[in-house]
Design an enzyme around this catalytic site. Structure first.
Site, PDB file in Angstrom:
ATOM      1  CB  SER A 131      33.092  43.008  41.777  1.00 18.48           C
ATOM      2  OG  SER A 131      33.605  42.719  42.797  1.00 18.48           O
ATOM      3  CE1 TYR A 156      34.618  38.564  39.824  1.00 17.67           C
ATOM      4  CE2 TYR A 156      34.969  39.661  41.811  1.00 17.67           C
ATOM      5  CZ  TYR A 156      34.296  39.227  40.754  1.00 17.67           C
ATOM      6  OH  TYR A 156      32.827  39.749  41.053  1.00 17.67           O
TER       7      TYR A 156
END
Ligand SMILES: NC(=O)c1ccc[n+]([C@@H]2O[C@H](COP(=O)([O-])OP(=O)(O)OC[C@H]3O[C@@H](n4cnc5c(N)ncnc54)[C@H](O)[C@@H]3O)[C@@H](O)[C@H]2O)c1
Length: 341
Positions: A131, A156
């Site tokens: 990501s 995350y």
């Protein structure tokens, strides 16, 4: 393609997994879709995506959890997967502030099961989702895969950076070719209900206010989903190779002495959030009621992808303008939810 190639797509009922599976089916692959169909967001949307995929005879679905090691091992022993694309994960930056354990379970434990299964079953290429959030506190723009990314600001992001480290270890120890993909804010039809475009469209249509973080001064490299999946489909049959020039004296973070690499997949054209909202308003023919708020913990103020390595590798880079992508999303949304405007 001369013979039918099998590919495992995890997270196939998810937003990107659905689009990727469709594209792979069109390219002639036999697609094995895996998903646990969890309730992080409306499961009906996941079922709708699956219904479309299941209408293709070259698609089969396996409702499994990545954390179920025995089930993953059985799947890999029953089928040969030369290619694996791991998209299943607990996604979302903000949710990781309140539900940290979900990230360790799916993103770390789950990913380890995939790495082990690939290692023991001669997978030719493992492609996995990382990501743009791994850039964390970095300020140097555009974000480059050659920059160091050791300062995540959400769990995350830390879980995605950990995936890259785990992949490198397996590439180095077991010669498993791995490619990590840092996606930048992906949007499009069948998109995620927890993300800005979906939330804004829904709220504007329902005459409800929208939460605009960092007073709208946020900049995001919004990337249309078709550009993401085009990049993945081009990368899948090109397993990573060791970089002969790589040196431990000046270690390049993007490549390795092992068959390991990471790419950015982003539009290379950041857009201010207020402009993004303006385009949604234009397409809906309706103004938003904006609830201006400060920057949220875990969020970064700007993302901007350097995609030169991707372009050199696959002769492609994302380029869909937001005006075109948002239009496609809104057309889908109105039709899917049967809305009269
Ligand atoms: N959409 C974005 O903007 C974006 C940006 C950067 C990275 N990513 C990453 O790309 C991947 C796909 O994202 P998406 O937007 O399609 O998200 P998504 O939530 O729509 O898809 C993920 C799918 O994985 C499934 N899943 C989750 N945990 C699982 C588990 N333990 N076992 C089996 N299935 C499980 C979910 O049910 C879901 O259908 C994710 O890894 C995400 O972190 C997405």
């Amino acid at each position: 393609m001369s013979s039918v190639q099998s590919i495992l797509v995890t997270g196939a009922a998810g937003f990107i997994g659905f689009h990727l599976s469709q594209k792979l089916l069109n390219a002639g692959y036999q697609v094995f879709g895996l998903d646990n169909l969890n309730d992080y967001y409306d499961q009906r949307l996941k079922m709708s995506r699956l219904d479309i995929l299941k209408s293709n005879k070259n698609f089969s679905f396996h409702q499994l959890d990545l954390t179920d090691r025995n089930a993953i091992n059985s799947l890999f022993s029953e089928h040969q997967f030369p290619y694996v694309v791991n998209l299943a994960a607990q996604a979302g930056v903000r949710y990781s502030l309140t539900n940290p354990h979900a990230y360790l379970e799916s993103n770390l434990h789950g990913f380890l099961n995939i790495l082990e299964a690939c290692r023991h079953n001669n997978t030719k290429h493992l492609v996995y989702a990382s990501s743009s959030s791994v850039y964390g506190a970095n300020k140097k723009m555009p974000f480059s895969v050659h920059h160091n990314v050791d300062h995540p600001i959400s769990l995350y992001a830390a879980s995605k950076k950990s995936n890259e480290l785990m992949a490198h270890t397996y590439s180095a120890l077991y010669n498993l070719p791995t490619t990590g993909l840092r996606f930048f804010t992906v949007y499009g039809p069948y998109g995620r209900p927890d993300m800005a475009l979906f939330l804004f469209t829904k709220a504007i249509l329902e005459n409800k206010p929208i939460d605009v973080f960092n007073n709208g001064k946020m900049r995001r490299d919004f990337t249309y989903v078709d550009d993401i999946v085009e990049s993945i489909v081009r990368l899948v049959p090109r397993p990573s190779k060791p970089n002969a020039e790589w040196s431990g004296m000046t270690p390049d973070p993007a490549t390795s002495f092992a068959p390991y690499r990471v790419f950015n997949i982003g539009n290379n054209k950041p857009v201010e959030l207020l402009r993004f909202i303006e385009v949604i308003e234009e397409k809906l023919g309706k103004k938003a009621v904006k609830n201006l708020l400060p920057l949220q913990d875990g969020d970064v103020p700007e993302t901007f992808a350097d995609v030169e390595d991707l372009r050199l590798e696959v002769d492609f880079k994302p380029s869909t303008p937001i005006e075109e992508g948002i239009d496609k999303f809104i057309s889908w949304y109105i039709k899917y939810y049967n809305i009269t405007v």
